[in-house]
Motif scaffolding. Sequence first.
Motif, PDB file in Angstrom:
ATOM      1  N   ASP A   1      29.018  29.124  55.035  1.00 17.28           N
ATOM      2  CA  ASP A   1      29.383  29.055  53.622  1.00 17.28           C
ATOM      3  C   ASP A   1      28.284  29.652  52.739  1.00 17.28           C
ATOM      4  OD1 ASP A   1      31.208  25.899  53.717  1.00 17.28           O
ATOM      5  OD2 ASP A   1      31.849  27.983  53.919  1.00 17.28           O
ATOM      6  N   GLU A   2      27.052  29.346  53.076  1.00 14.39           N
ATOM      7  CA  GLU A   2      25.949  29.826  52.244  1.00 14.39           C
ATOM      8  C   GLU A   2      25.823  31.344  52.337  1.00 14.39           C
ATOM      9  OE1 GLU A   2      24.381  28.401  50.015  1.00 14.39           O
ATOM     10  OE2 GLU A   2      22.705  29.742  49.640  1.00 14.39           O
ATOM     11  N   GLU A   3      25.982  31.897  53.541  1.00 15.60           N
ATOM     12  CA  GLU A   3      25.902  33.350  53.699  1.00 15.60           C
ATOM     13  C   GLU A   3      27.037  34.016  52.941  1.00 15.60           C
ATOM     14  OE1 GLU A   3      26.198  33.609  57.888  1.00 15.60           O
ATOM     15  OE2 GLU A   3      24.034  33.578  58.231  1.00 15.60           O
ATOM     16  N   MET A   4      28.213  33.403  53.004  1.00 11.13           N
ATOM     17  CA  MET A   4      29.367  33.990  52.320  1.00 11.13           C
ATOM     18  C   MET A   4      29.145  33.965  50.816  1.00 11.13           C
ATOM     19  SD  MET A   4      32.148  35.466  53.085  1.00 11.13           S
ATOM     20  CE  MET A   4      33.082  36.360  51.855  1.00 11.13           C
ATOM     21  N   ARG A   5      28.533  32.890  50.344  1.00  8.76           N
ATOM     22  CA  ARG A   5      28.266  32.809  48.910  1.00  8.76           C
ATOM     23  C   ARG A   5      27.421  33.991  48.469  1.00  8.76           C
ATOM     24  NH1 ARG A   5      24.409  31.616  45.573  1.00  8.76           N
ATOM     25  NH2 ARG A   5      22.872  30.978  47.116  1.00  8.76           N
ATOM     26  N   LYS A   6      26.487  34.413  49.314  1.00  9.21           N
ATOM     27  CA  LYS A   6      25.634  35.528  48.932  1.00  9.21           C
ATOM     28  C   LYS A   6      26.387  36.848  48.949  1.00  9.21           C
ATOM     29  CE  LYS A   6      21.303  33.403  50.184  1.00  9.21           C
ATOM     30  NZ  LYS A   6      20.830  32.956  51.491  1.00  9.21           N
ATOM     31  N   VAL A   7      27.484  36.890  49.698  1.00  4.52           N
ATOM     32  CA  VAL A   7      28.288  38.100  49.708  1.00  4.52           C
ATOM     33  C   VAL A   7      29.083  38.230  48.421  1.00  4.52           C
ATOM     34  CG1 VAL A   7      30.236  39.224  50.819  1.00  4.52           C
ATOM     35  CG2 VAL A   7      28.436  38.181  52.192  1.00  4.52           C
ATOM     36  N   ARG A   8      29.610  37.081  47.988  1.00  2.00           N
ATOM     37  CA  ARG A   8      30.467  37.069  46.800  1.00  2.00           C
ATOM     38  C   ARG A   8      29.699  37.480  45.567  1.00  2.00           C
ATOM     39  NH1 ARG A   8      31.614  31.474  47.833  1.00  2.00           N
ATOM     40  NH2 ARG A   8      32.914  31.473  49.689  1.00  2.00           N
ATOM     41  N   GLY A   9      30.253  38.359  44.827  1.00  2.00           N
ATOM     42  CA  GLY A   9      29.610  38.773  43.589  1.00  2.00           C
ATOM     43  C   GLY A   9      28.557  39.836  43.812  1.00  2.00           C
ATOM     44  N   LYS A  10      27.996  39.862  45.004  1.00  2.00           N
ATOM     45  CA  LYS A  10      26.935  40.832  45.240  1.00  2.00           C
ATOM     46  C   LYS A  10      27.439  42.022  46.031  1.00  2.00           C
ATOM     47  CE  LYS A  10      22.268  41.648  46.492  1.00  2.00           C
ATOM     48  NZ  LYS A  10      22.371  42.839  45.640  1.00  2.00           N
ATOM     49  N   ARG A  11      28.152  41.761  47.138  1.00  2.00           N
ATOM     50  CA  ARG A  11      28.636  42.883  47.927  1.00  2.00           C
ATOM     51  C   ARG A  11      30.139  43.103  47.733  1.00  2.00           C
ATOM     52  NH1 ARG A  11      26.623  41.177  53.615  1.00  2.00           N
ATOM     53  NH2 ARG A  11      27.590  43.116  54.287  1.00  2.00           N
ATOM     54  N   ILE A  12      30.833  42.015  47.513  1.00  2.00           N
ATOM     55  CA  ILE A  12      32.256  42.139  47.162  1.00  2.00           C
ATOM     56  C   ILE A  12      32.449  41.374  45.860  1.00  2.00           C
ATOM     57  CG2 ILE A  12      34.629  41.805  47.870  1.00  2.00           C
ATOM     58  CD1 ILE A  12      33.754  41.392  50.650  1.00  2.00           C
ATOM     59  N   ALA A  13      33.073  42.007  44.877  1.00  2.00           N
ATOM     60  CA  ALA A  13      33.324  41.322  43.605  1.00  2.00           C
ATOM     61  C   ALA A  13      34.814  41.317  43.328  1.00  2.00           C
ATOM     62  CB  ALA A  13      32.585  42.001  42.466  1.00  2.00           C
ATOM     63  N   MET A  14      35.246  40.314  42.555  1.00  2.00           N
ATOM     64  CA  MET A  14      36.674  40.228  42.257  1.00  2.00           C
ATOM     65  C   MET A  14      36.876  39.970  40.774  1.00  2.00           C
ATOM     66  SD  MET A  14      39.515  37.969  44.179  1.00  2.00           S
ATOM     67  CE  MET A  14      41.097  37.593  43.452  1.00  2.00           C
ATOM     68  N   LEU A  15      37.862  40.645  40.216  1.00  2.00           N
ATOM     69  CA  LEU A  15      38.212  40.432  38.822  1.00  2.00           C
ATOM     70  C   LEU A  15      39.516  39.668  38.766  1.00  2.00           C
ATOM     71  CD1 LEU A  15      37.671  44.075  37.532  1.00  2.00           C
ATOM     72  CD2 LEU A  15      35.973  42.274  37.816  1.00  2.00           C
ATOM     73  N   LEU A  16      39.522  38.552  38.010  1.00  2.00           N
ATOM     74  CA  LEU A  16      40.732  37.749  37.925  1.00  2.00           C
ATOM     75  C   LEU A  16      41.671  38.304  36.869  1.00  2.00           C
ATOM     76  CD1 LEU A  16      39.274  34.185  38.293  1.00  2.00           C
ATOM     77  CD2 LEU A  16      40.636  35.457  39.931  1.00  2.00           C
ATOM     78  N   GLN A  17      42.885  37.805  36.910  1.00  2.00           N
ATOM     79  CA  GLN A  17      43.947  38.382  36.113  1.00  2.00           C
ATOM     80  C   GLN A  17      43.778  38.175  34.616  1.00  2.00           C
ATOM     81  OE1 GLN A  17      47.632  37.411  37.816  1.00  2.00           O
ATOM     82  NE2 GLN A  17      48.795  37.860  35.989  1.00  2.00           N
ATOM     83  N   ASP A  18      43.487  36.955  34.185  1.00  2.00           N
ATOM     84  CA  ASP A  18      43.481  36.641  32.763  1.00  2.00           C
ATOM     85  C   ASP A  18      42.055  36.588  32.239  1.00  2.00           C
ATOM     86  OD1 ASP A  18      44.860  33.873  30.780  1.00  2.00           O
ATOM     87  OD2 ASP A  18      43.725  35.671  30.232  1.00  2.00           O
ATOM     88  N   PRO A  19      41.608  37.626  31.532  1.00  2.00           N
ATOM     89  CA  PRO A  19      40.201  37.677  31.137  1.00  2.00           C
ATOM     90  C   PRO A  19      39.828  36.569  30.147  1.00  2.00           C
ATOM     91  CG  PRO A  19      41.420  39.494  30.155  1.00  2.00           C
ATOM     92  CD  PRO A  19      42.353  38.818  31.087  1.00  2.00           C
ATOM     93  N   MET A  20      40.746  36.146  29.311  1.00  2.00           N
ATOM     94  CA  MET A  20      40.401  35.072  28.376  1.00  2.00           C
ATOM     95  C   MET A  20      40.087  33.794  29.128  1.00  2.00           C
ATOM     96  SD  MET A  20      39.942  34.279  25.208  1.00  2.00           S
ATOM     97  CE  MET A  20      39.056  32.761  24.942  1.00  2.00           C
ATOM     98  N   ALA A  21      40.897  33.487  30.110  1.00  2.00           N
ATOM     99  CA  ALA A  21      40.679  32.256  30.860  1.00  2.00           C
ATOM    100  C   ALA A  21      39.485  32.368  31.799  1.00  2.00           C
ATOM    101  CB  ALA A  21      41.930  31.896  31.645  1.00  2.00           C
ATOM    102  N   SER A  22      39.126  33.591  32.215  1.00  2.00           N
ATOM    103  CA  SER A  22      38.033  33.731  33.180  1.00  2.00           C
ATOM    104  C   SER A  22      36.669  33.534  32.564  1.00  2.00           C
ATOM    105  CB  SER A  22      38.011  35.122  33.825  1.00  2.00           C
ATOM    106  OG  SER A  22      39.274  35.551  34.156  1.00  2.00           O
TER     107      SER A  22
END
Lengths: 300, 306, 333
Positions: free
Chosen positions: C85-106
């Motif tokens: 889980d900790e290694e995956m956390r370091k991947v998120r946002g750094k190597r793979i990023a995701m944009l959610l659908q509703d920018p106001m809510a994000s």
Amino acid sequence: MTVITPPEAAIVTVASAPRPAAFWRLKGFPLIPILILVFIALVAIFADVLAPYDPTIGSLARRFRPPFWQEGGSTAYLLGTDHVGRDVLSRLIYGARVSMVVGITAVLVAGGIGTLLGILSGYLGGWADQVVMRLTDTWLALPALTFAIFLAAIVGPSELNIILILGLVYWTRYARVIRGEVLSLKQREFVRLAIVAGCSSRTIMWRHILPNVINSAVVLATLMLGVVIVTEASLSFLGVGVPPPKPAWGLMMADGKKGLLVGYWWLTVFPGVCIMLMVLSANLLGDWLRVKLDPQLRQL
Amino acid sequence: MKQYILRRVGYSLLSLFLLSLTIFLFVRVTGDPVALLTEPGASQEDIEAMHRQFGLDQPLWVQYWHFIASFITGDFGQSFYYRTPVLDLYFQRLPNSLILAAVAMALSLVIGIPSGILAAVRVDGFWDSAGKLFALLGLSLPQFWVGLVLILVFSVSLGWLPSSGSGSFLHILMPAFTLGWYFAAAHMRLTRSSMLEVMGSEYVKLARLKGLPEALVIGKHALKNALIPVITLAGINLVVMINVAVIVETVFAWPGIGRLLYEGVTFRDFPVVQAVVVIGGSMIILVNLLIDILYALIDPRIRLES
Amino acid sequence: MAGQTLLSLEHLSAHYVSQQGTRVVRAVDDVTISLGAGETLGIVGESGSGKTTLALTMMRLLPPAARIVAGRMMFEGEDLLKKSDEEMRKVRGKRIAMLLQDPMASLNPLFSIGNQVAEPIRVHEGAAPRTAWQRAIQLLKSVRIASPDTRVSQFPHEMSGGMRQRIVGAIGISCEPRLLIADEPTTSLDLTIQAQYLNLLRDLQREHGLALIFITHNLGIVAKMCDQLAVMYAGRVVEQGPVSRIFNAPTHPYTKALLGSIPRMTDGGERLTAIDGQPPDLSNLPAGCAFAPRCPAVTTRCRVEAPPEFVTEPGRSARCWLAEPMALRSSAA
């Protein structure tokens, strides 16, 4: 956060959702609370038969007897006697009657007024709605106990007065909820059809709206039962509840307090246990009903 | 925003009016105002003087006017029992109630908020169930019951704490806990549900997607948003606490407003009862107004709306 | 496929399981997709087809009721499923990023824009607050937000919808990821702004060498932006391959129907082709091909036996019995 299982452990589909089992085997069904409440109700109904003594008569010669298992106690007075020599067990039994009668009646009165005004204000709207809303807002600002004490100080305590007072204090909570329900009911097809068909307001409210809010009213009534009982006990404790010599559990605890510091514990503990059982059962039942029957009320 | 504030003030004034009207009507119409407002054992002349003073022969709205006018000028009558102006009595006792409420509120927040957070973060875990039990008991058990049990255990059996009076830190512990338990339960429940709602929001999801450590997700993004309704409730509850302390103050003989109310009822000192109810209700209406206005001033979203 | 393989999903399956373990929703079923560095993939499907679940699976951020039950997720040569889980956390946002659908809510309403954009930089790169704040201003500039120095201290509700969308984009690229997943990035935007935003994404992609995955139901975006396309239905990939090839000659009847349902100026007023029936209930899928109940070209075999993915050309496959005759010897394994 995600659990990774090897393919062999992957779960295979089972076709359909479980059929609803017998009502009482539904998850979380509050069997014990209901049994407790039924037991208390039975005790209240058959008090005359069950109680060994008259709860209002005591003899000073027999005061402060401890429960039978302690030294000085006897099986003649199973749970001991109080400061004027009355049998605690009998007073507890008749106290159940007081609690039940006052509690249930007050809930019915509050529910009746509240449902009626809630329907009127929700359905008719306009100034009727404004008046009721402002009134409920204001009355809700005043803590229930304070309001009840105030009213009791004015009209003087009697069993009937207490019931009316509790009804007056608590109808606002009903009115609020019922009004909300009526507002959303007004938008439903069958009500609109009735309006278009020319039914009078009174008919609509009576035949279409009322049956649909009964559900919530019942759930609310169960929730309110616990609260009302606590308030009644609190009023009795303060000395403005059901007047003596009628036995009320709250009053017994107030009397018992004087003896607490000298070791007469049974005068406080036993009525306390009774109150606790009754209130917890009512609240658990109400909570369960709220979740099961009406998702809307989950906000309460 | 100015419109909003004006509207809110208007509502509060209306509520205050309705409150005073309710109290007035109940006293004059349902009760026997003469009996209530004259001392027991007053002579016939005194009774007649009362009649005239309260204008009981005049139309209701004139009476109501006198009623309001006297309150606004701070004249709440005289206590039969203490023979001093009620308002003086009230302010004498008020600090004690404030102290009790402050300690009880502190307790309720210290217990309620962390346990609510824990319950939300570990939903259905041990802490959640323990919290639910704590909340159920706190919301169900009558305060006099809790108080008496505490006295039984800590004063009678263990002899650690004094059972009544005020004056030292030890004296305040049991009353504060008794008063605070109910509110701790309410605050815990609200914190829990607010956290759960916030934790399901999109911005918390994005915070996780950004790869933030869970502690930051919960502690920064979730918490600040979740605590808004809780703090609001706590603010209102502080004033409510002062007014519902009648039971606790009676059980522990704590010399505050609540005990004053109890004395008023027991000694048939009606001016005292009336004053406590009027001031108490007004206090709550006003604090509701204050909090709403404060909200409008602070929350960046509302501030810029108009 | 240009460049080396960046991402390779192999027979990935993720299921939601009900509390009693009796109902299983196969949200993502046997998905095999690959994507090269710098490429753009479009994942298309109806609501409920599993596209968003697939994205969340890739980030390993499924809700607790869901489990990844099979498959591998290879990213830059590593199997993401094997990470802690900790290694995956370091991947998120750094190597793979995701944009959610509703920018106001994000965007968190209580924190400033700068705070939220700088956050991943501070967490992943350990940058000092001031440095990260300056980086944030630069990022706002690169997503073409005017007066970034003032905007950076403002709050989400003070921004317009288009600006919020770009801010979310700035957050996404803040740590220079290799892959950016955009979930319905234009659904909440006005039409006029959509084009601007898409162009921005394309420019960012070129500048930073990003691979992009678009999750959308809008085939227009796919046509404009994507090199590769994967069509999803009922949690499965039913057709995938180069966009131009599929648009010219779709194999799977569902893809055909989707393409046929787009109104075109050249249609000459013909009726739109709608797809009969309802999307399937994912907890109660029929035996055989999931599309069979609605398929205009259905055969008996389709109802009984679910087709595997058949590779019809290098880099193109379809999960349909109709593709069998055209299949190359090796299947998409």
